[in-house]
Design a protein around this motif. Structure first.
Motif, short mmCIF file in Angstrom:
data_model
loop_
_atom_site.label_atom_id
_atom_site.label_comp_id
_atom_site.label_asym_id
_atom_site.label_seq_id
_atom_site.Cartn_x
_atom_site.Cartn_y
_atom_site.Cartn_z
N VAL A 72 0.84 -1.19 0.00
CA VAL A 72 0.00 0.00 0.00
C VAL A 72 0.87 1.24 0.00
O VAL A 72 1.96 1.25 0.58
N MET A 73 0.40 2.26 -0.67
CA MET A 73 1.05 3.55 -0.59
C MET A 73 0.34 4.36 0.49
O MET A 73 -0.88 4.52 0.43
N VAL A 74 1.06 4.78 1.49
CA VAL A 74 0.44 5.48 2.61
C VAL A 74 1.07 6.84 2.83
O VAL A 74 2.20 7.08 2.44
N ARG A 75 0.30 7.70 3.46
CA ARG A 75 0.82 9.00 3.84
C ARG A 75 0.48 9.25 5.30
O ARG A 75 -0.62 8.94 5.75
N TYR A 76 1.43 9.77 6.04
CA TYR A 76 1.15 10.22 7.39
C TYR A 76 1.27 11.73 7.40
O TYR A 76 2.31 12.27 7.01
N ASP A 77 0.24 12.41 7.84
CA ASP A 77 0.36 13.86 7.91
C ASP A 77 1.00 14.27 9.23
O ASP A 77 1.35 13.44 10.05
N ILE A 78 1.17 15.58 9.43
CA ILE A 78 1.91 16.05 10.60
C ILE A 78 1.24 15.67 11.91
O ILE A 78 1.87 15.62 12.95
N ASN A 79 -0.06 15.35 11.86
CA ASN A 79 -0.75 14.92 13.08
C ASN A 79 -0.71 13.40 13.25
O ASN A 79 -1.31 12.87 14.18
N GLY A 80 -0.03 12.73 12.34
CA GLY A 80 0.06 11.28 12.44
C GLY A 80 -1.13 10.55 11.84
O GLY A 80 -1.22 9.34 11.93
N VAL A 81 -2.04 11.30 11.20
CA VAL A 81 -3.20 10.66 10.56
C VAL A 81 -2.73 9.91 9.32
O VAL A 81 -2.03 10.46 8.49
N ARG A 82 -3.15 8.65 9.25
CA ARG A 82 -2.73 7.83 8.13
C ARG A 82 -3.74 7.88 7.00
O ARG A 82 -4.95 7.84 7.24
N THR A 83 -3.28 8.00 5.79
CA THR A 83 -4.13 7.88 4.62
C THR A 83 -3.56 6.82 3.72
O THR A 83 -2.36 6.85 3.42
N ILE A 84 -4.38 5.87 3.34
CA ILE A 84 -3.95 4.90 2.33
C ILE A 84 -4.24 5.50 0.98
O ILE A 84 -5.39 5.71 0.61
N ILE A 85 -3.19 5.82 0.26
CA ILE A 85 -3.37 6.50 -1.01
C ILE A 85 -3.77 5.51 -2.09
O ILE A 85 -4.59 5.79 -2.93
N GLU A 86 -3.19 4.34 -2.01
CA GLU A 86 -3.39 3.40 -3.10
C GLU A 86 -3.05 2.00 -2.64
O GLU A 86 -2.13 1.81 -1.87
N ALA A 87 -3.82 1.03 -3.13
CA ALA A 87 -3.47 -0.36 -2.89
C ALA A 87 -2.76 -0.88 -4.14
O ALA A 87 -3.25 -0.70 -5.25
N LEU A 88 -1.60 -1.49 -3.94
CA LEU A 88 -0.82 -1.97 -5.08
C LEU A 88 -0.81 -3.49 -5.09
O LEU A 88 -0.47 -4.11 -4.08
#
Lengths: 222, 222
Positions: free
Chosen positions: B56-72
């Motif tokens: 998975v491509m993930v992003r953590y923002d400055i608050n630590g919130v995780r977003t799954i950008i894409e499933a590979l």
DNA sequence: ACTCCCTTGTTGCAATTGCAACAGACTTTT
DNA sequence: AAAAGTCTGTTGCAATTGCAACAAGGGAGT
């Protein structure tokens, strides 16, 4: 803009380019502001390249809610090939914002082995690859914006992206009205308005018409 | 999976393909579940192609919130070239969900004029074009989902997309846990849970573990 | 069998967002 | 200049969503 000046033909001589036109059989059409450039009713491998003008890709869902999927400017590329249109329940259209000139061609004409053995054919394919790269990046940016959890964060990340794309010395601006911006951010207009006035009152943003300026508060982080 | 069996080399003979490897200088690496396949700290034109495994491509923002950008999944392609990573404020990573095998190569190696004059070079570029097309479509699908205005609609449109991708005769399923799904839809987990139980109680959805089934109510429209 | 860890499912309460309505500004048309 | 139309800016109220906390279930490892 002449079709030969398009990025798709970058690196290809004017002469060669003219010759290729007989390969690709491009169709160049003009549209007046407000008219519908394309809907995605029937499947096709047509791709469109904006030679001039501005347009937006919009979707209306079954409740009539409008979503601006993408803003298209000069040199933008669009086509069903790059755009999900699986949902039969809502219709996707491309609408001209200003008068537009658009070159249509079939992707298969570009991709297929060329009987005329054009020297620069592969160069065009590479250019197309680059355009698609850019398309993918702009779609990723869109996801970046939409994945923000609050309206304020959506707005800020969206403005930041527009700011980054602004040439030095120019005042950054959005390519929409505020109302259209709310359709782009997929939020309620008045709620967006509320957030905008809040950010302005906090001194994080100035905005008049479509021009804006983001005020950074990096000290907050320390 | 052998690198030569990859879609990138579809239509290229085994022999030709081996020869091209010296052009493209691919680097094949294995990763164990949970390890980080790539971060996007430094710019590069490397592209990765999943030979096997899931990530998975993930992003953590400055608050630590995780977003799954894409499933590979297998045959997926990724790279900074296709992915916005402009925001310095948050970090994007690709994380292996299962053991993975990945082929890395530089886009410039594929795109540049080939001194070895490989016959099939342009075929590979066309294949890459097709992969990028698919990437653009999957990004568009992601936007389709995220642009829904309510959690229920996000969930339904997301499930519909997964359902459409399921081969006939198989039970559709999501590639995540429910918790991860909420990071994918960019909504609060418990709010998502609430919507799921609501949809279940309305008889629009059945779900157990990762398998699900959407129940259509087309009569509603009449 | 037990513990640890992560996920699922639920709930009350708080915060955010959507909705509707309205007034004023600005544009375009008549 | 008036009229019609669209966009901006505001507000009260309703609906949705986020947050926090907790109980229960399941899997991995000891």
């Amino acid at each position: 803009m002449l079709p030969e000046e398009n990025v798709l033909f970058r690196g290809v001589s004017r002469e060669e380019c003219r010759r290729m036109m007989s390969c690709f059989k491009p169709e160049i059409r003009k549209f007046t502001a407000g008219s519908i450039i394309a809907d995605f009713c029937e499947p096709s491998d047509k791709i469109g390249i904006m030679l001039s003008g501005n347009a937006v890709m919009v979707r209306y869902d079954i409740n009539g809610v409008r979503t601006i999927i993408e803003a298209l400017g000069e040199q933008s590329i669009f086509g069903e090939y790059f755009t999900f249109s699986g949902a039969q329940r809502n219709s996707i259209e491309i609408v001209a914002e200003s008068d537009c000139e658009i070159m249509f061609m079939h992707q298969s004409e570009i991709t297929k082995r060329c009987e005329n053995a054009c020297q620069c054919h592969s160069r065009v394919v590479e250019n197309l690859l680059m355009l698609m790269s850019e398309k993918a990046i702009s779609l990723s940016e869109r996801i970046e914006v939409l994945s923000q959890r609050s309206i304020g964060d959506k707005l800020l990340s969206c403005l930041k992206i527009f700011e980054d794309k602004t040439p030095n010395g120019q005042v950054p601006q959005i390519p929409f009205s505020t109302t259209a911006l709310s359709d782009y951010l997929c939020v309620n207009r008045s709620a967006l308005q509320r957030e905008m006035t809040k950010l302005k009152s906090e001194g994080l943003l100035t905005m008049s018409k479509r021009k804006f300026r983001l005020i950074r508060r990096d000290e907050d982080e320390i």
